[in-house]
Design a protein around this motif. Structure first.
Motif: not given
Length: 276
Positions: A166-174
């Motif tokens: 339901t949710e994708v969060e990109n906290h580069h690189p995580d």
């Protein structure tokens, strides 16, 4: 040179200034966005005057208003951070095009130009607004894929039958993935570049003074649990994966940790923006 062309050139410069502010302005997202939207207005007025546009102040005001309306519409449907994931030069081209159309629209309304030119300016700007609004999902997904492609870790997902991403969060690189089930059960999966073994990652996650211990459930799989929930740590290639939940049994998390698989960018990004 035609007045509409001069106005469009002014708008392109204003758009370029907005891109510079977006990438080099305040780290606070809201403050950055406000500064990007309104700080270039004095420059737009000065350039409109220098370009000898009649009613230069009105052209700049209307052009800036058109840009604000466009960006507000975009950020209501696609996160501003996702748009920035396209990178500096792509965002620069986008903001320059938006600025050129916005200021051409302002000139088409404020200047005494021929009716066909006025209609052309309004039509081009309206087409840009409509395209941005109708394709916001595609824009967001493309930006999300661009950001994930820049990661130095393999994108993997677990096998969680009955759950939906339901949710994708990109906290580069995580990368953080949220899975939900119809009964409100939730699993959060963090995918990180491997810098320490799962055992060390588990030990580093121990919260003091809570009584928590790391146990080895299987080879290369470690579990951290207490009364509030549990987290499973494992490695897949060059990726460290943490599965955590307060509503799902440890047995199911372990099964998911054993069934990790690589995933394509579009498959991973798309579910985050599916409409219920």
């Amino acid at each position: 040179m035609n007045a509409l062309i001069r106005a469009a050139l002014v708008g392109a410069v204003v758009g370029l200034a907005q891109a510079v502010i977006a990438f080099h302005g305040p780290e606070d997202a809201a403050g950055n966005l406000l500064l990007m939207l309104f700080a270039p207005l004095p420059a737009g007025m000065l350039l409109s005057w220098y370009a000898m546009l009649r009613n230069w102040w009105l052209v700049a005001l209307l052009g800036q208003f058109a840009l604000v309306a466009l960006y507000v519409g975009l950020t209501m449907t696609a996160p501003f951070s996702a748009l920035l994931a396209f990178g500096a030069w792509r965002v620069g081209l986008i903001t320059m095009a938006a600025g050129a159309c916005g200021y051409a629209l302002g000139a088409g309304i404020a200047l005494p130009v021929a009716t066909p030119l006025r209609l052309s300016a309004v039509g081009v700007a309206a087409s840009l607004f409509l395209a941005a609004w109708s394709n916001h999902d595609v824009t967001t997904l493309a930006a999300q894929a661009q950001a994930m492609a820049a990661r130095n870790a393999t994108n993997v997902v677990p096998d969680l039958p009955g759950f939906r991403l339901t949710e994708v969060e990109n906290h580069h690189p995580d990368l953080s993935l949220t899975y939900e089930r119809a009964d409100a059960a939730t699993v959060v999966v963090d995918v990180l570049p491997e810098t320490v073994p799962p055992e060390h990652a588990c030990e580093e996650a121990i919260a003091i003074p809570r009584q928590m211990t790391c146990t080895e459930a299987a080879k290369n799989i470690w579990v951290l649990s207490d009364d509030y929930g549990r987290a499973v740590f494992t490695a897949h290639g060059n990726t460290l994966v943490r599965l955590s939940s307060g509503t799902v049994p440890e047995k199911q998390l372990l099964a998911a940790a054993r069934a990790l698989r690589p995933v394509g960018l579009w498959e991973l990004a798309a579910p985050a923006y599916e409409r219920p």
